[in-house]
Design a protein around this motif. Structure first.
Motif, PDB file in Angstrom:
ATOM      1  N   GLU A  17       1.037  -1.580   0.012  1.00  0.00           N
ATOM      2  CA  GLU A  17       0.315  -0.259   0.067  1.00  0.00           C
ATOM      3  C   GLU A  17       0.756   1.107   0.246  1.00  0.00           C
ATOM      4  O   GLU A  17       1.729   1.778   0.328  1.00  0.00           O
ATOM      5  N   PRO A  18       0.587   2.732  -0.695  1.00  0.00           N
ATOM      6  CA  PRO A  18      -0.975   2.748  -1.001  1.00  0.00           C
ATOM      7  C   PRO A  18      -0.250   2.019  -2.825  1.00  0.00           C
ATOM      8  O   PRO A  18       0.656   1.992  -3.296  1.00  0.00           O
ATOM      9  N   ILE A  19      -1.677   1.537  -2.927  1.00  0.00           N
ATOM     10  CA  ILE A  19      -1.297   1.089  -5.089  1.00  0.00           C
ATOM     11  C   ILE A  19      -2.148   2.086  -5.639  1.00  0.00           C
ATOM     12  O   ILE A  19      -3.544   2.569  -5.618  1.00  0.00           O
ATOM     13  N   ALA A  20      -1.834   2.743  -7.240  1.00  0.00           N
ATOM     14  CA  ALA A  20      -2.033   3.542  -7.696  1.00  0.00           C
ATOM     15  C   ALA A  20      -2.448   2.374  -8.600  1.00  0.00           C
ATOM     16  O   ALA A  20      -2.640   1.413  -9.105  1.00  0.00           O
ATOM     17  N   PHE A  21      -3.883   2.923  -9.575  1.00  0.00           N
ATOM     18  CA  PHE A  21      -4.448   2.356  -9.636  1.00  0.00           C
ATOM     19  C   PHE A  21      -4.953   3.256 -11.599  1.00  0.00           C
ATOM     20  O   PHE A  21      -5.141   4.260 -11.259  1.00  0.00           O
ATOM     21  N   THR A  22      -5.011   2.583 -12.756  1.00  0.00           N
ATOM     22  CA  THR A  22      -5.612   3.587 -13.801  1.00  0.00           C
ATOM     23  C   THR A  22      -6.487   2.575 -14.318  1.00  0.00           C
ATOM     24  O   THR A  22      -6.618   1.365 -14.696  1.00  0.00           O
ATOM     25  N   VAL A  23      -8.197   3.125 -14.826  1.00  0.00           N
ATOM     26  CA  VAL A  23      -8.830   2.135 -15.767  1.00  0.00           C
ATOM     27  C   VAL A  23      -9.088   3.239 -16.946  1.00  0.00           C
ATOM     28  O   VAL A  23      -8.611   4.490 -17.296  1.00  0.00           O
ATOM     29  N   CYS A  82     -10.591   0.413  -3.926  1.00  0.00           N
ATOM     30  CA  CYS A  82     -10.104   1.967  -5.226  1.00  0.00           C
ATOM     31  C   CYS A  82     -10.891   3.384  -5.141  1.00  0.00           C
ATOM     32  O   CYS A  82     -12.044   3.279  -5.126  1.00  0.00           O
ATOM     33  N   ALA A  83     -10.311   4.544  -5.158  1.00  0.00           N
ATOM     34  CA  ALA A  83     -10.913   5.969  -5.124  1.00  0.00           C
ATOM     35  C   ALA A  83     -10.084   7.204  -6.157  1.00  0.00           C
ATOM     36  O   ALA A  83      -8.799   6.704  -5.803  1.00  0.00           O
ATOM     37  N   THR A 111      -6.489   5.695  -6.320  1.00  0.00           N
ATOM     38  CA  THR A 111      -5.006   5.047  -5.713  1.00  0.00           C
ATOM     39  C   THR A 111      -6.192   3.868  -5.014  1.00  0.00           C
ATOM     40  O   THR A 111      -7.638   4.211  -4.585  1.00  0.00           O
ATOM     41  N   CYS A 112      -5.792   2.666  -4.303  1.00  0.00           N
ATOM     42  CA  CYS A 112      -6.408   1.390  -3.827  1.00  0.00           C
ATOM     43  C   CYS A 112      -5.724   1.036  -2.289  1.00  0.00           C
ATOM     44  O   CYS A 112      -4.691   1.653  -1.742  1.00  0.00           O
ATOM     45  N   SER A 113      -6.697   0.612  -0.889  1.00  0.00           N
ATOM     46  CA  SER A 113      -6.062  -0.034  -0.347  1.00  0.00           C
ATOM     47  C   SER A 113      -6.742  -1.103  -0.448  1.00  0.00           C
ATOM     48  O   SER A 113      -7.392  -2.266  -1.412  1.00  0.00           O
TER      49      SER A 113
END
Length: 290
Positions: free
Chosen positions: A28-34, A95-96, A107-109
């Motif tokens: 953590e933290p985890i970054a996300f992309t869509v 994720c938010a 980022t995600c938890s």
């Protein structure tokens, strides 16, 4: 084929990319992309970078599979808040962030599932660290795999073995189908190699119908890895060879011995022995390489 090669091959076929996952300390933290995907799906990438490496997991999802995702907000021309979660047996990722025009970042938890970890411990499997949980979630490792392995009298798997077996598609159904066909690889690594090479009851049955019953698991792995098929065997039977030993078939296929090659080196009516064919083919290759 080694366990590592089988695992890599499975990942390439699975449509899930996991790069250097489960190797760093805290995930953590985890970054996300869509991003837009194919067939009305979206491609979601989860990434954590540290000073030495980047851990990532990418997969294509239907928007409905991302719990809580507002698809209209994601497609909106304006920037809007985006939230979603992925819940699997090993844990969940919440994720938010913000998004619009079918693109989103944030980022995600990660939250491990305590009941899943307790189940692993009760069945002789080590409790996963948080980074290992990230890998278990990425591959969607399930309890039923542990239950099926135990029912088939395999030893308790390690976490890495659970991830590898799941990646190549070992399921309760596959274990049962192979057992009914009379095959039970002696080790989890052998089971992994069987599934990674797509050795199925149908594949085994085709050899059995040609008189090759009860082929040892190690020989089956060699035959499948080299793509030795019943059709290949039949091509030699048509020119006069009887039931060739599996060891000869493996050597001949590895060196590219074919019925055409037999005809090219045959002298008179006598067929060269398999050992002679292998020797001639090897010498021919040696001369061409020189």
């Amino acid at each position: 084929m080694t366990k590592l090669l089988a695992f890599v091959a499975a990942l390439l076929m699975s449509g899930i990319a996991v790069s250097s996952a489960c190797v760093a300390g805290d995930v953590e933290p985890i970054a996300f992309t869509v991003e837009p995907g194919k067939d009305d799906r979206v491609k979601v990438t989860f990434r954590r970078a540290d000073q030495e490496r980047t851990n990532s997991w990418s997969n294509a999802f239907r928007p409905a599979d991302l719990a809580g995702l507002d698809a209209d907000a994601l497609r909106s021309p304006d920037t809007r808040p985006i939230r979603f979660a992925i819940a699997r047996e090993a844990g969940r990722v919440d994720c938010a962030g913000t998004g619009g025009n079918s693109l989103a970042r944030g980022t995600c938890s990660l939250t491990p599932d305590a009941r899943f970890n307790d189940f692993l411990a009760r069945n002789g499997v080590a409790r996963p660290s948080r980074e290992q949980t990230f890998g278990l979630i990425a591959l969607n490792v399930k309890r039923e795999l542990v239950t099926a392995l135990r029912a088939a009298n395999y030893p308790a798997p390690s976490l890495d073995e659970m991830i590898g077996l799941t990646a190549v598609g070992v399921t309760n159904a596959y274990i049962g189908e192979m057992a009914r066909a009379g095959y039970r690889p002696k080790s989890l690594d052998g089971l992994l190699q069987f599934r990674a090479l797509n050795i199925t009851p149908d594949y085994i049955g085709r050899f059995s119908r040609m008189g090759y019953g009860d082929i040892p698991p190690g020989d089956l792995i060699q035959l499948k890895a080299l793509n030795v098929t019943p059709e290949y065997i039949a091509s030699f039977e048509r020119i006069g060879y009887g039931r060739l030993p599996v060891s000869s078939l493996v050597q001949m296929k590895a060196l590219g011995v074919t019925p055409e090659f037999v005809r090219a080196v045959q002298q008179g009516d006598a067929l060269p022995s398999p050992d002679r064919l292998v020797t001639l083919r090897a010498l021919g290759r040696h001369k061409r390489q020189r």
